[in-house]
Design a protein around this motif. Structure first.
Motif, PDB file in Angstrom:
ATOM      1  N   ILE A  74      49.782 -79.720 106.305  1.00  0.00           N
ATOM      2  CA  ILE A  74      50.151 -79.165 105.009  1.00  0.00           C
ATOM      3  C   ILE A  74      48.989 -79.388 104.055  1.00  0.00           C
ATOM      4  O   ILE A  74      48.541 -80.526 103.858  1.00  0.00           O
ATOM      5  N   VAL A  75      48.489 -78.330 103.465  1.00  0.00           N
ATOM      6  CA  VAL A  75      47.364 -78.413 102.534  1.00  0.00           C
ATOM      7  C   VAL A  75      47.840 -77.985 101.152  1.00  0.00           C
ATOM      8  O   VAL A  75      48.457 -76.923 101.006  1.00  0.00           O
ATOM      9  N   LEU A  76      47.566 -78.806 100.154  1.00  0.00           N
ATOM     10  CA  LEU A  76      47.971 -78.478  98.785  1.00  0.00           C
ATOM     11  C   LEU A  76      46.918 -77.581  98.152  1.00  0.00           C
ATOM     12  O   LEU A  76      45.940 -78.050  97.560  1.00  0.00           O
ATOM     13  N   CYS A  77      47.120 -76.278  98.307  1.00  0.00           N
ATOM     14  CA  CYS A  77      46.187 -75.304  97.738  1.00  0.00           C
ATOM     15  C   CYS A  77      46.811 -73.914  97.802  1.00  0.00           C
ATOM     16  O   CYS A  77      47.863 -73.718  98.409  1.00  0.00           O
ATOM     17  N   ASP A  78      46.156 -72.964  97.193  1.00  0.00           N
ATOM     18  CA  ASP A  78      46.558 -71.558  97.251  1.00  0.00           C
ATOM     19  C   ASP A  78      46.211 -71.012  98.634  1.00  0.00           C
ATOM     20  O   ASP A  78      45.115 -71.265  99.150  1.00  0.00           O
ATOM     21  N   VAL A  79      47.117 -70.268  99.244  1.00  0.00           N
ATOM     22  CA  VAL A  79      46.842 -69.709 100.563  1.00  0.00           C
ATOM     23  C   VAL A  79      45.624 -68.799 100.534  1.00  0.00           C
ATOM     24  O   VAL A  79      44.881 -68.693 101.520  1.00  0.00           O
ATOM     25  N   ALA A  80      45.361 -68.169  99.383  1.00  0.00           N
ATOM     26  CA  ALA A  80      44.195 -67.304  99.270  1.00  0.00           C
ATOM     27  C   ALA A  80      42.900 -68.088  99.480  1.00  0.00           C
ATOM     28  O   ALA A  80      41.915 -67.554 100.000  1.00  0.00           O
ATOM     29  N   ALA A  81      42.896 -69.369  99.098  1.00  0.00           N
ATOM     30  CA  ALA A  81      41.702 -70.193  99.271  1.00  0.00           C
ATOM     31  C   ALA A  81      41.420 -70.441 100.751  1.00  0.00           C
ATOM     32  O   ALA A  81      40.256 -70.427 101.182  1.00  0.00           O
ATOM     33  N   LEU A  82      42.469 -70.644 101.551  1.00  0.00           N
ATOM     34  CA  LEU A  82      42.272 -70.853 102.991  1.00  0.00           C
ATOM     35  C   LEU A  82      41.860 -69.561 103.681  1.00  0.00           C
ATOM     36  O   LEU A  82      41.094 -69.580 104.652  1.00  0.00           O
ATOM     37  N   ILE A  83      42.357 -68.440 103.178  1.00  0.00           N
ATOM     38  CA  ILE A  83      41.914 -67.145 103.704  1.00  0.00           C
ATOM     39  C   ILE A  83      40.432 -66.946 103.410  1.00  0.00           C
ATOM     40  O   ILE A  83      39.663 -66.502 104.267  1.00  0.00           O
ATOM     41  N   ASP A  84      40.024 -67.306 102.200  1.00  0.00           N
ATOM     42  CA  ASP A  84      38.604 -67.210 101.837  1.00  0.00           C
ATOM     43  C   ASP A  84      37.746 -68.108 102.724  1.00  0.00           C
ATOM     44  O   ASP A  84      36.648 -67.719 103.144  1.00  0.00           O
ATOM     45  N   ASP A  85      38.241 -69.327 103.017  1.00  0.00           N
ATOM     46  CA  ASP A  85      37.486 -70.243 103.875  1.00  0.00           C
ATOM     47  C   ASP A  85      37.252 -69.647 105.255  1.00  0.00           C
ATOM     48  O   ASP A  85      36.186 -69.819 105.848  1.00  0.00           O
ATOM     49  N   ALA A  86      38.264 -68.953 105.779  1.00  0.00           N
ATOM     50  CA  ALA A  86      38.111 -68.323 107.094  1.00  0.00           C
ATOM     51  C   ALA A  86      37.116 -67.180 107.048  1.00  0.00           C
ATOM     52  O   ALA A  86      36.426 -66.897 108.034  1.00  0.00           O
ATOM     53  N   ASN A  87      37.020 -66.526 105.895  1.00  0.00           N
ATOM     54  CA  ASN A  87      36.089 -65.407 105.761  1.00  0.00           C
ATOM     55  C   ASN A  87      34.642 -65.860 105.606  1.00  0.00           C
ATOM     56  O   ASN A  87      33.724 -65.183 106.072  1.00  0.00           O
ATOM     57  N   ASP A  88      34.436 -67.009 104.948  1.00  0.00           N
ATOM     58  CA  ASP A  88      33.049 -67.445 104.747  1.00  0.00           C
ATOM     59  C   ASP A  88      32.566 -68.409 105.821  1.00  0.00           C
ATOM     60  O   ASP A  88      31.454 -68.951 105.735  1.00  0.00           O
ATOM     61  N   GLY A  89      33.391 -68.623 106.837  1.00  0.00           N
ATOM     62  CA  GLY A  89      32.971 -69.445 107.961  1.00  0.00           C
ATOM     63  C   GLY A  89      33.214 -70.928 107.792  1.00  0.00           C
ATOM     64  O   GLY A  89      32.846 -71.726 108.665  1.00  0.00           O
ATOM     65  N   THR A  90      33.847 -71.329 106.684  1.00  0.00           N
ATOM     66  CA  THR A  90      34.143 -72.747 106.475  1.00  0.00           C
ATOM     67  C   THR A  90      35.136 -73.247 107.509  1.00  0.00           C
ATOM     68  O   THR A  90      35.065 -74.402 107.953  1.00  0.00           O
ATOM     69  N   THR A  91      36.088 -72.389 107.901  1.00  0.00           N
ATOM     70  CA  THR A  91      37.051 -72.711 108.948  1.00  0.00           C
ATOM     71  C   THR A  91      37.100 -71.562 109.947  1.00  0.00           C
ATOM     72  O   THR A  91      36.570 -70.475 109.690  1.00  0.00           O
TER      73      THR A  91
END
Length: 226
Positions: free
Chosen positions: A119-136
């Protein structure tokens, strides 16, 4: 007639107040006078995970869920997750997890300690962005239940998730064959069109709120990336 009793409240960032109420043995999360979810009608939120996982081609799927709520979708995903899979939940309201560990602990069970989940306390859009920029790594499935649907926004910032820009980012955050699934309290033909315009193969299903084929009819979009 049993009264509804306020158990706790929480503020949505840049939004309205959530209220957890008890009604006899049941619990309900309210937004103003509107019911967002409750323990009497959880089937469609569980089906959001069950039906999506059944359609995935990946053997060890990486799943992202937007919104913990009462954990219905999360627990269903864990229950049907193939060996080697993982589930990440993005939740923006910290008190939601306090409720899960407190008044809703019997409902939550041991799910928050499951090593396959996070469980991550953040906006789901932020995790989507991370997947797009290669962070995850990218995801095999993105399940959204952060609102009452594309036309039932509970937080203004969520409008971007359902826009063409937001849907395009979700598509790019998926691996080939991945699925974006969106839960809604009501149908929305314009949203179906928008998904198709963003390059998804779209299936729309109607699911009852209760497993006995009773209760309100809810809508789930299954949008596959090819």
């Amino acid at each position: 007639m049993l009264p509804r009793e306020t158990v706790a409240t929480a503020q949505i960032p840049d939004g309205e107040t959530l209220t957890l109420v008890s009604h006899g043995r049941d619990f309900i999360i309210m937004l103003g006078r509107d019911e967002l979810m409750g323990t009497r009608m959880q089937f469609s939120e569980e089906q959001l995970a069950v039906l999506t996982l059944a359609e995935l081609e990946a053997k060890r799927p990486r799943v992202l869920i937007g919104g913990y709520g009462m954990g219905f979708t999360y627990r269903a995903a864990l229950a049907h997750l193939p060996e080697g899979g993982s589930v990440t939940v993005a939740e923006i309201v910290p008190e939601i997890l306090d409720w899960a560990r407190g008044p809703l602990a019997e409902l939550t069970g041991e799910s928050l300690a499951d090593p396959r989940g996070e469980i991550v306390l953040c906006d789901v859009a932020a995790l989507i962005d991370d997947a797009n920029d290669g962070t995850t790594d990218k995801y095999d499935a993105i399940l959204l239940d952060v609102d009452n649907g594309p036309d039932g926004i509970v937080r203004d910032a969520n409008y971007r998730i359902y826009s063409k820009t937001g849907l395009g980012k979700a598509r790019d955050a998926l691996r080939p064959g991945g699925i974006l699934s969106v839960w809604s309290a009501a149908p929305d033909h314009k949203f179906t069109v928008r998904l198709k315009e963003c390059g998804f193969e779209v299936e729309v299903r109607e699911v009852r709120a209760r497993p006995n084929n009773k209760g309100p009819r809810h809508t789930i979009w299954f949008a596959r990336k090819r």
